[in-house]
Every structure is written in C-alpha cells, then in structure tokens.
Design a protein around this motif. Structure first.
Motif, short mmCIF file in Angstrom:
data_model
loop_
_atom_site.label_atom_id
_atom_site.label_comp_id
_atom_site.label_asym_id
_atom_site.label_seq_id
_atom_site.Cartn_x
_atom_site.Cartn_y
_atom_site.Cartn_z
N VAL A 123 0.94 -1.12 0.03
CA VAL A 123 0.00 0.11 0.00
C VAL A 123 0.86 1.36 -0.08
O VAL A 123 2.01 1.17 0.77
N SER A 124 0.66 2.25 -0.66
CA SER A 124 1.35 3.55 -0.99
C SER A 124 1.33 4.16 0.33
O SER A 124 0.18 4.36 1.03
N LYS A 125 2.36 4.92 0.57
CA LYS A 125 2.25 5.89 1.75
C LYS A 125 1.26 7.12 1.30
O LYS A 125 0.99 7.57 0.17
N GLY A 126 0.60 7.68 2.43
CA GLY A 126 -0.44 8.65 2.20
C GLY A 126 -2.09 8.16 1.92
O GLY A 126 -2.65 8.76 1.61
N ASP A 128 -16.81 -8.56 6.41
CA ASP A 128 -16.32 -7.21 6.94
C ASP A 128 -15.28 -6.63 6.19
O ASP A 128 -15.18 -5.31 6.42
N LEU A 129 -14.36 -7.35 5.42
CA LEU A 129 -13.31 -6.50 4.77
C LEU A 129 -13.93 -5.52 3.70
O LEU A 129 -13.28 -4.49 3.39
N ILE A 130 -15.00 -5.89 3.08
CA ILE A 130 -15.60 -5.05 1.88
C ILE A 130 -16.25 -3.90 2.64
O ILE A 130 -16.09 -2.82 2.05
N TYR A 131 -16.64 -3.96 4.20
CA TYR A 131 -17.05 -2.65 4.67
C TYR A 131 -15.78 -1.83 4.93
O TYR A 131 -15.85 -0.68 4.69
N GLY A 132 -14.73 -2.37 5.43
CA GLY A 132 -13.39 -1.67 5.52
C GLY A 132 -12.98 -1.14 4.20
O GLY A 132 -12.26 -0.15 4.24
N LEU A 133 -13.26 -1.61 3.00
CA LEU A 133 -12.85 -1.16 1.84
C LEU A 133 -13.64 0.04 1.33
O LEU A 133 -13.17 1.02 0.84
N MET A 134 -15.08 0.00 1.55
CA MET A 134 -16.18 1.16 1.12
C MET A 134 -16.42 2.01 2.19
O MET A 134 -16.61 3.12 1.42
N LEU A 135 -16.19 1.84 3.55
CA LEU A 135 -16.81 3.04 4.16
C LEU A 135 -15.45 3.93 4.65
O LEU A 135 -15.62 5.01 4.20
N PRO A 136 -14.36 3.43 5.27
CA PRO A 136 -13.23 4.16 5.22
C PRO A 136 -12.46 4.31 4.37
O PRO A 136 -11.26 4.95 4.14
N SER A 137 -12.81 3.88 3.06
CA SER A 137 -11.90 3.56 1.78
C SER A 137 -10.58 2.96 2.13
O SER A 137 -9.50 3.39 1.59
N GLY A 138 -10.39 1.91 2.92
CA GLY A 138 -9.20 1.42 3.20
C GLY A 138 -8.35 0.55 2.08
O GLY A 138 -8.75 -0.17 1.66
N ASN A 139 -7.22 1.24 1.79
CA ASN A 139 -6.46 0.69 0.59
C ASN A 139 -5.63 -0.59 1.06
O ASN A 139 -5.48 -1.52 0.36
N ASP A 140 -5.59 -0.62 2.21
CA ASP A 140 -5.09 -1.91 3.04
C ASP A 140 -6.08 -2.87 3.09
O ASP A 140 -5.87 -4.24 2.44
N ALA A 141 -7.39 -2.80 3.14
CA ALA A 141 -8.36 -3.72 2.71
C ALA A 141 -8.59 -4.07 1.28
O ALA A 141 -8.73 -5.15 0.96
N ALA A 142 -8.32 -3.16 0.48
CA ALA A 142 -8.30 -3.26 -1.14
C ALA A 142 -7.17 -4.51 -1.29
O ALA A 142 -7.49 -5.46 -2.31
N TYR A 143 -5.96 -4.28 -0.73
CA TYR A 143 -5.08 -5.26 -1.23
C TYR A 143 -5.14 -6.57 -0.49
O TYR A 143 -5.06 -7.54 -1.14
N THR A 144 -5.95 -6.54 0.56
CA THR A 144 -5.90 -7.77 1.53
C THR A 144 -6.97 -8.72 0.53
O THR A 144 -6.89 -9.86 0.42
N ILE A 145 -8.18 -8.03 0.21
CA ILE A 145 -9.10 -8.62 -0.57
C ILE A 145 -8.74 -9.20 -1.98
O ILE A 145 -8.98 -10.28 -2.34
#
Length: 446
Positions: free
Chosen positions: A90-93, A109-126
């Motif tokens: 995941v890129s800095k920033g 739950d990862l999808i919630y972490g992807l879409m609500l706080p817009s987690g790039n870490d969730a995107a890479y995990t998924i």
C-alpha cells in the motif's frame, strides 16, 4: 409474431398521477463543477445527463467499486481471511482501515473496510485473497497475487462494456495508466448496485466489524457525507456510493439515490471538496424532478377480456388475455401522460359485425374470438406508443382452453338437419296422402 390484423379500437391513454413535487415543466440541465459527469437511471442504464462522460479521467478510490464487485461475485463472504504482507504494498499517504499483518477478518467485513473508510489495506487484502482463490494457488506471492487480481479487474470491466478503462491496482492510488471515464464508472456502479449486499454496505453510515481480530480493531465511518444526517451535505434520498481523492484525480464521487421507484446513479470526477457534494445533489435533484419510472405492463398481467363465439355448451363465453412479457422504463415527466396503449387482435381469429350480424355484435361487444382456443395461444399484441413511436409490444396470450361447438351443433349444420327433417317429413306426408288416395279410389276394394 406479426399479424394480418384489425386494430380493435382500444387505444387507451395511460393516465399518470404525478407524485408531489415532481410535476411541472422540465428544468434546465444543472451546471456542474466537475470536469466530467454523468447521470443514469440505474435499472435500464438510460443516460439522463452527461458532461465529457467519455473523457479519460483518474478515478481515485471510486476504483474500489470494482474491487467490491469482484469480492461479491467470486469470493466466499464468510471466509476468514488472514491479512498478509500484501498490505506492505500500500502506498504512503493512503486512506486505511487500520489492518495489520496477521489480523483475521471475514471477507464480508473486509468489504465494509474497503468501502466505508476507503481502506487501501482492505483493497490489497481482498485482492490477494481473491487472486489466490481464483488461481487455485494459495502460495502466490503478494506482487503476483495483485497482478492476477488486476487482470481480473480489467477483464470484468471489459465484460461490462467499460471499454476505455484500464486499472493497475485494486485501490485507485494514482498511476498514469490507471484511468477510466465517467460513463465507464457508471457501468461498474450500476452492476455493483444489482447486489443487495453492496447496496447495504454503501448505505451504511457507521459499522463495527465483529469478526475482526487484531491489535488495532476499530469501527468505521462512511466517507460519503450524503448519507450522514448530521451534516450540511445530507441528502435524504441518497443510498450510497463511493468517494475518491488523489491530487491528480481531484475530488470524486459516485452517488446513488432512490425516490418514488426511480433509482439514479451520478458520477462526478475532478471537482472541489465541496463541489462533489453540490454536484451530486444537483444531478440527483435534476433526475428526480424531471424523470419518472413507469411499469407499463407486467408479465402475465391481465390486459383485456374478449367475448367468444362458436364455443361449446358449458364453455366460457369470454376469455382473459394476458401479456407474455413485461416492460418498464424511465420517461421524461412531460412525456409520461402521452403514452398510449393499443390492443391488436389477429384478424384470422376474429368475428366482427359483418359476420356476426348487428344483434350478435352488440351482444358480444362488437367483436369476438372464434373457438377453438388453447391456453397459451397467441391471439394478438398489446402495444405502447409515444408520439407515434412504438416503445414496446408483447404477445397477448389466451388464459383458458375453449372447446368449439361440435359441427353438428353449429348453426349451418342445424339448419341443414332441420331442413332435412322437414323435407323427410314432407315427403313422408305426401307419400301417405297418395297411398290413402289410391286406397279410396273407385274399383279398389278389399
């Protein structure tokens, strides 16, 4: 199916009762700050407004809509996923869901972490989880897994018709060759919103992921201010969707809304922080004020009752016709009241005044279908037109079997039989009279 037909005079004006606040003259198109924007009706995909909708743009985190779509389509929602070294890519920033290597959490739950706080870490995990699952290789390295997932993204985008889209990562962090268009994003958003779970996720204001086990667990808040009631940008009809921002992409927002059975999706790319909210609200307001969703006919809907002639005793004297298919669509408010419905009956099955006679025609509503009729038989069409242009037509289907009158009980046959009986009776009577005269003639004695 085409007919040699007579247009039975049942051209019915469809009366539309406008809902409060939606009537009135069509407003001017909204002026948007966004460099590229589009408004579509969600079910049909009809474009209601467009501004540079086919211009290549950077999508930022609106990319995550496709990541979420692939997760729902190809993943096991209840699978317990272990966060791995892929989050180190995941890129800095980046915006984060605050996952750590070794955490466990369900894909749901990862999808919630992807879409609500817009987690790039969730995107890479998924992305890593889905790539390993799809490839059947759980030992794929993080970079290899991300490459496989990006290929999945681009293939899915092309299948949906997003022909001017090319993604290089699951999160939308800026890259020169990570691009799309407002139109393409509307296609991705439309497909995502077909899924009830995604609709639930993007309309959720706050969420606590109960399945998450780790050292930094927390609740997540949706970045989409349109669905938060305690802020100046709240939009009561909003149902989602996804925010995005990078320095190169500017502020982006894909928003969705629903009112009076009309579902809309608005895409706004490269605008200001406040502009994305005001643009989205202006586009949704425009759509709800000037368009309406109409269900003109439902499949198997009863359309018309037709009288029957030549039916046997004990058979129905009328039959209901239903539409083989349904049709609904989005229409301008000013056009809704001008839609006409017309029923067309196959002339080969029709009895009219000329053949029935005045009395019979009047008794049977001017025309009738002639038995035999079979359940499921196509006997005509129902057509909907607007300003002389056909919108839709569906076959009209008979809903019951109707047996014909036996030939010997038809009017011509009965007439012949009666005439025959009269003729036989007359001949018999004449014969008897002649025999009696012969018996009474002089010289005839017994």
């Amino acid at each position: 199916m085409k007919f040699k037909h007579k247009n039975i005079i049942i051209a019915v004006l469809v009366i539309i009762c406008f809902l409060p606040g939606l009537a009135g003259a069509k407003a001017q198109e909204p002026q948007t700050e966004a460099q590229a924007a589009i408004l579509i009706e969600q079910v049909s995909g009809t474009v209601l407004y467009a501004k540079d909708a086919y211009r290549r743009m950077y999508p930022a985190s609106t990319t995550k809509i496709l990541t979420a779509l692939l997760a729902v389509e190809t993943g096991d929602m209840d699978a317990l996923v272990t966060v791995g070294p892929e989050i180190n890519l995941v890129s800095k920033g980046s915006s984060l869901a605050r996952l750590s290597v070794g955490d466990t959490i369900t894909l749901r739950d990862l999808i919630y972490g992807l879409m609500l706080p817009s987690g790039n870490d969730a995107a890479y995990t998924i992305a890593a989880y889905l790539a390993r699952r799809q490839s059947g290789n759980p030992d794929l390295s993080a970079p290899e897994a991300i490459k496989v997932f990006v290929d999945m993204m681009n293939a899915r985008a092309r299948k949906l018709g997003a022909k001017d889209t090319h993604f290089t990562g699951p999160d939308g962090f800026h890259a020169a060759d990570h691009y799309t268009t407002a139109y393409d994003l509307s296609l991705l958003a439309r497909e995502a919103m077909r899924h009830p779970f995604i609709r639930t996720v993007v309309s959720t204001a706050d969420y606590t992921p109960d399945s998450w086990k780790g050292s930094n667990t927390c609740s997540w808040k949706n970045n989409n201010l349109l669905i938060h009631s305690l802020n100046d940008f709240y939009y009561p009809a909003a149902t989602g969707l996804k925010t995005g921002y990078t320095g190169q992409a500017g502020f982006c927002l894909i928003s969705s809304g629903s009112s009076n059975a009309l579902d809309l999706i608005a895409v706004c790319l490269k605008t200001s922080e406040a502009g994305r909210w005001s643009d989205a609200k202006a586009l949704l307001d425009y759509g709800f004020a000037n368009y309406t969703w109409l269900q003109l006919v439902k499949a198997k809907e009863a359309i018309h009752t037709v009288s029957i002639t030549n039916g046997d005793y004990g058979q129905p004297d009328a039959v209901m016709l239903t539409a083989a298919e349904g049709f609904a669509g989005v229409f301008a408010q000013e056009d809704a009241g001008r839609i006409k419905k017309e029923i067309v009956i196959d002339n080969n099955l029709l009895e009219t005044k000329n053949s029935l006679g005045e009395a019979a025609a009047a008794a049977q509503g001017e025309y009738a279908l002639r038995a035999p009729l079979s359940k499921g038989q196509v006997v005509g069409q129902v057509k909907f037109t607007l300003g002389g242009r056909e919108l839709f037509s569906a076959d009209l289907i008979v809903t019951a079997d109707v047996a014909p009158r036996p030939w010997w009980r038809t009017t011509p046959a009965l007439t012949i039989i009666v005439c025959g009986l009269i003729f036989v009776a007359a001949i018999t009577a004449l014969s008897i009279r002649r025999r009696r005269k012969t018996e009474l003639a002089p010289g005839n004695s017994h």
